[in-house]
Design an enzyme around this catalytic site. Structure first.
Site, PDB file in Angstrom:
ATOM      1  N   LYS A 112       0.281   5.298   8.364  1.00 30.02           N
ATOM      2  CA  LYS A 112       0.967   5.548   7.090  1.00 30.02           C
ATOM      3  C   LYS A 112      -0.050   5.684   5.952  1.00 30.02           C
ATOM      4  CE  LYS A 112       1.781   2.194   4.658  1.00 30.02           C
ATOM      5  NZ  LYS A 112       1.913   1.129   3.670  1.00 30.02           N
TER       6      LYS A 112
ATOM      7  N   LYS B 194      -7.632   1.909  -2.349  1.00 35.36           N
ATOM      8  CA  LYS B 194      -7.191   1.473  -1.021  1.00 35.36           C
ATOM      9  C   LYS B 194      -7.165   2.661  -0.061  1.00 35.36           C
ATOM     10  CE  LYS B 194      -5.387  -1.260   2.177  1.00 35.36           C
ATOM     11  NZ  LYS B 194      -4.032  -1.839   2.251  1.00 35.36           N
TER      12      LYS B 194
ATOM     13  N   THR C 171       0.868  -1.180   0.000  1.00 38.86           N
ATOM     14  CA  THR C 171       0.000   0.000   0.000  1.00 38.86           C
ATOM     15  C   THR C 171       0.904   1.229   0.000  1.00 38.86           C
ATOM     16  OG1 THR C 171      -1.797  -1.119   1.126  1.00 38.86           O
ATOM     17  CG2 THR C 171      -1.777   1.272   1.265  1.00 38.86           C
TER      18      THR C 171
END
Lengths: 291, 291
Positions: free
Chosen positions: A238, A170, A95
């Site tokens: 993150k 995502k 990701t």
């Protein structure tokens, strides 16, 4: 197919296992090389560097933690770009930033290499059971070539547009879970401080508009004030930062996501970064001065 | 049973209808008296004041908007407390302050009257279909007496403790939906600004940790930027304020709920208070400066 898998962490190792089970010819590489051993025992070849792993394969599956790691694996010394032949495909299940992904795709295209961004959702359990949700970005021909690989560990595979669109999807997922985790945590903190019977309450709540995956699967952590993995606070932090960065580029100001980012920074500062995201309940609970 | 129903709005009117259907002897009263007429046609008696409605009944069901309204209906001039005999029960289906409810219960107990707080979740649709979730507070004997009435329109009825506990559970529900609505709105705003294909995206998201009642039932409002009722922003704002007030008494500081309260104040200030809570997506979208 001949596939290299680079990055054998919580997600990458079971993915590589599924590729072996599906009959693919698998080469593995991990920075900490011992992690290659269990897969080698199951029939995988080992490679000393990403470049060596990528030599002679059809596709390279990368599963690392963040954008700089991805850059290093692909374009660093002995990186994938030095080993993979033109016509090959890099499938990135990390990701990372959608914008960085679009740039990476351009650089690889100059070498005749395709990039498919394929971040996943479903956690370590989904990786082990081969039931991951996969958000896919890339050109239709490369995405089609990646399908047999993605199908080895994905249950729901959705192609959402050109390079970066999987990562953007995502990011949307991570924004949507951010406020949900936080607000379920706030509700549990309130219920607990008020002395409500929590089991009956959660059963009642789950029948209506408050129902969510988080309530169904993580409220018990919050009640018990115990946050086993799951999905790490530090990794979600993150991801929210990536989403907020993209939102900023698009002129959006996402107030709840910003609050959750700040709360996760607090958690990380207090040493809770390796706990499950449901540890956000700690923030709602910690200011409690029980009467 | 002989039941009075006071407050014939979106929720109270269909509740009274279900009580008639269940064979109860129903008397109705509403401040705007015309609202009594459709129920009178179905067999309900009409009363000119709450006191008159409460005279000679076993229980009084109250369904008003806020704590001051409830106080006025019960203890105001010609209020329920002047009509209802000792041994009777007041069932309050409004969403009001848990602390005020506990005080109200004490005042009524001095007259030998029981109070059952029974706020509901499930909206106008749940009221019409008789499928409401009901969060119940009160002493076991009064709650038992209220059961035949609650069962006429409730599908899931959960007794959570003494007076005020039903309201506290509802407050928890409203906290949990607050961040969920906001964060789903932020995700939709990001997805839309990024140009992702929204139908496919929502299908992919609903398979995983981002799934929620809000995503399943309100994301389309947000995509369309159209917010029909539903549940009004202004009423949810009132409920979040009640929850934050109780949280404050308990020493809790609920960061995401506070942000949502401020966002709902903005929406109300901009004239969107009568829209569905999914209008929170307007906040995430409005700062957009599309490139």
């Amino acid at each position: 197919m001949r596939v290299a898998v680079i990055g054998l962490g919580t997600m990458g190792a079971p993915m590589a296992g599924h590729l072996l089970d599906a009959g693919h010819e698998v080469t593995v590489h991990n920075r900490t090389r011992e992690r290659e051993l269990p897969l080698a025992e199951r029939g995988a070849a080992r490679a000393a560097t990403p470049a060596e792993a990528a030599a002679g394969v059809d596709a390279v599956l990368v599963c690392v933690s963040d954008t700089p790691d991805l850059d290093a694996v692909v374009f660093g010394a002995d990186g994938v770009a030095q080993g993979l032949a033109a016509g090959g495909t890099v499938i990135d299940c990390s990701t990372v930033s959608p914008s960085a992904t679009a740039e990476l795709a351009e650089r690889l295209a100059a070498q005749g290499i395709g990039l498919v961004d394929a971040p996943v959702s479903g956690g370590s359990e989904g990786a082990e059971n081969g039931t991951l949700t996969i958000f896919v970005g890339g050109s239709p021909d490369h995405v089609e070539r990646a399908q047999p690989i993605l199908q080895a560990f994905g249950k729901r595979i959705t192609h959402l547009g050109p390079s970066g669109c999987g990562q953007m999807a995502k990011a949307v997922n991570q924004v949507m879970i951010a406020g949900t985790y936080a607000t379920v945590g706030e509700g549990i903190a309130l219920a607990q401080a008020a002395g409500l019977p929590l089991e009956q309450l959660m059963e009642a709540l789950s029948a209506g508009a408050a129902s969510s995956w988080v309530l169904a699967n993580r409220a018990q952590n919050m009640v018990d004030d115990s946050y086993p993995l799951g999905f790490k606070v530090s990794l979600h932090r993150k991801d929210v930062a990536i989403a907020l960065d993209e939102a900023g580029r698009l002129g959006l100001d996402l107030g709840v996501s910003q609050v959750v980012l700040a709360e996760e920074d607090d958690l990380i500062g207090e040493g809770h970064g390796d706990e499950d995201v449901s540890a956000l309940a700690r923030i709602a609970k910690r200011r409690s001065v029980r009467p």
